[in-house]
Design an enzyme around this catalytic site. Structure first.
Site, PDB file in Angstrom:
ATOM      1  N   GLU A 217      45.290  41.158   5.994  1.00  0.00           N
ATOM      2  CA  GLU A 217      44.478  40.571   7.227  1.00  0.00           C
ATOM      3  C   GLU A 217      45.559  41.031   8.165  1.00  0.00           C
ATOM      4  OE1 GLU A 217      43.804  36.238   6.764  1.00  0.00           O
ATOM      5  OE2 GLU A 217      43.141  36.545   4.662  1.00  0.00           O
TER       6      GLU A 217
ATOM      7  N   ASP B  36      45.222  39.566  -2.861  1.00  0.00           N
ATOM      8  CA  ASP B  36      45.488  39.353  -1.382  1.00  0.00           C
ATOM      9  C   ASP B  36      47.377  39.109  -1.150  1.00  0.00           C
ATOM     10  OD1 ASP B  36      43.297  39.370   0.382  1.00  0.00           O
ATOM     11  OD2 ASP B  36      42.932  37.454  -0.387  1.00  0.00           O
TER      12      ASP B  36
ATOM     13  N   ASP C 299      43.074  34.847  -1.635  1.00  0.00           N
ATOM     14  CA  ASP C 299      43.866  33.632  -1.484  1.00  0.00           C
ATOM     15  C   ASP C 299      43.415  32.510  -1.200  1.00  0.00           C
ATOM     16  OD1 ASP C 299      43.100  33.946   0.988  1.00  0.00           O
ATOM     17  OD2 ASP C 299      44.987  34.781   2.270  1.00  0.00           O
ATOM     18  N   SER C 300      41.981  32.729  -1.542  1.00  0.00           N
ATOM     19  CA  SER C 300      41.189  31.263  -1.464  1.00  0.00           C
ATOM     20  C   SER C 300      42.027  30.664  -3.024  1.00  0.00           C
ATOM     21  CB  SER C 300      39.634  31.825  -1.129  1.00  0.00           C
ATOM     22  OG  SER C 300      40.021  33.091  -2.267  1.00  0.00           O
TER      23      SER C 300
ATOM     24  N   LYS D 227      45.273  43.391  -0.417  1.00  0.00           N
ATOM     25  CA  LYS D 227      44.547  43.652   0.897  1.00  0.00           C
ATOM     26  C   LYS D 227      45.554  42.691   1.379  1.00  0.00           C
ATOM     27  CE  LYS D 227      40.827  40.489   1.292  1.00  0.00           C
ATOM     28  NZ  LYS D 227      41.075  39.328   2.067  1.00  0.00           N
TER      29      LYS D 227
ATOM     30  N   GLU E 288      34.657  39.575   7.825  1.00  0.00           N
ATOM     31  CA  GLU E 288      34.344  38.656   7.420  1.00  0.00           C
ATOM     32  C   GLU E 288      33.744  37.704   8.320  1.00  0.00           C
ATOM     33  OE1 GLU E 288      37.466  36.320   5.209  1.00  0.00           O
ATOM     34  OE2 GLU E 288      35.974  34.822   5.237  1.00  0.00           O
TER      35      GLU E 288
HETATM   36  O1  KIV Z   1      40.939  35.641  -0.289  1.00  0.00           O
HETATM   37  C1  KIV Z   1      40.163  35.322  -0.333  1.00  0.00           C
HETATM   38  O2  KIV Z   1      38.537  34.347  -1.108  1.00  0.00           O
HETATM   39  C2  KIV Z   1      38.970  36.148   0.766  1.00  0.00           C
HETATM   40  C3  KIV Z   1      37.274  36.102   0.869  1.00  0.00           C
HETATM   41  C4  KIV Z   1      36.643  35.428   1.241  1.00  0.00           C
HETATM   42  C5  KIV Z   1      37.090  38.084   1.309  1.00  0.00           C
HETATM   43  O3  KIV Z   1      40.022  37.162   1.076  1.00  0.00           O
END
Ligand code: KIV
Length: 279
Positions: free
Chosen positions: A130, A98, A59-60, A128, A197
């Site tokens: 969080e 994510d 989600d980055s 994934k 992280e």
């Molecule tokens: O969204 C992302 O890029 C991440 C990484 C930093 C692990 O979750």
């Protein structure tokens, strides 16, 4: 007549896909796992050809693709769009997507629906999420549908407004204890791996040692079972971002800027297109 060896040389080399079981085997064998973020077809194709083990449609994307300050604004449909593009490119890597902010917290039915939508519409291999104990109902529901789940502990950017900063997490005993308990819980629930992280290297080493499933670190030292970076950071596309954990392998911002400046100059001076670049 074609010989057996001819048949062998013309036969297509089969690419062995990475699965969650491959990752478990890698941890057992002490082989480190390489993971990078990817958001689009062209980059994913390059990373896969290079032999990356896991591609994370992170989600980055909210930051590096859409220009938002945080990861919170990106939507489920936008994540699916990125995941579809990555999946089209990949022959070998495991693709993890994510679940975006708001698509799984506090409502396990919504979490299940979000994960199923990602898997159905993108063809990704895993999701994934969080968090630890606070999202366990969501994890259980998703796993019960046969969708592999990766956990994410430590700095969890979707909770940035709760923490207030992006500094190192779990430096204090109480937070470290909760993180260790959460890691064990995620393994017990059936997660296939956990991203750690921005936590102290000693804590990451302890957690990695205590688990059978692999940990993937980002700013968590070299004792995690693998490493992940945001690809735009590794390639130097992002500028003015210099956390201690980041190693830049290129300075693409400057290289691309230089190439585009050169192109502009050539257009203005009518050097481009030249006689051999026209019909
Ligand atoms: O969204 C992302 O890029 C991440 C990484 C930093 C692990 O979750």
């Amino acid at each position: 007549m074609a010989s057996k060896s001819d048949d062998m040389s013309t036969a297509k080399k089969e690419v062995k896909r990475i699965t969650v079981h491959t990752l478990h085997g890698m941890k057992a064998q002490g082989e480190k796992i390489s993971m990078l973020t990817a958001y689009d077809f062209s980059m994913a194709k390059i990373f896969d050809a290079a032999g990356i083990d896991v591609l994370l449609v992170g989600d980055s994307a909210s930051n590096v693709m859409a220009g938002h300050e945080t990861t919170l604004p990106i939507t489920l449909d936008q994540m699916i769009y990125h995941a579809q593009s990555v999946i089209r490119a990949v022959k070998r890597a495991l693709v993890v997507v994510d679940l975006p902010f708001g698509s799984y917290q506090g409502n396990s039915t919504k979490a299940l629906n979000s994960a199923v939508k990602i898997m159905k519409e993108s063809g990704a291999h895993a999701v994934k999420l969080e968090g630890g104990s606070e999202i366990q109902e969501s994890i259980i529901r998703i796993l019960s549908a046969g969708v592999p789940v990766m956990g994410h502990l430590g700095l969890t950017p979707q909770s940035i407004y709760k923490f207030g900063t992006y500094t190192v997490r779990a430096k204090e005993e109480e937070e470290a204890k909760k993180l260790k308990e959460d890691a064990l819980l995620l393994e017990e629930l059936g997660c296939f791996g956990i991203v750690l992280e921005k936590i102290p290297a000693k804590l990451a080493a302890e957690v990695s040692e205590s688990l059978k499933i692999p940990t993937i670190g980002i700013g968590a030292g070299n004792k995690a079972d693998g490493q992940v970076l945001v690809s735009h950071d590794l390639l130097g596309i992002t500028k003015d971002f210099h956390p201690r954990f980041l190693r830049r392998y290129m300075e693409l911002f400057d290289e691309i800027k230089g190439a585009v400046e050169h192109y502009i100059k050539d257009v203005k001076s009518m050097d481009f297109p030249g006689p051999k670049e026209q019909y």
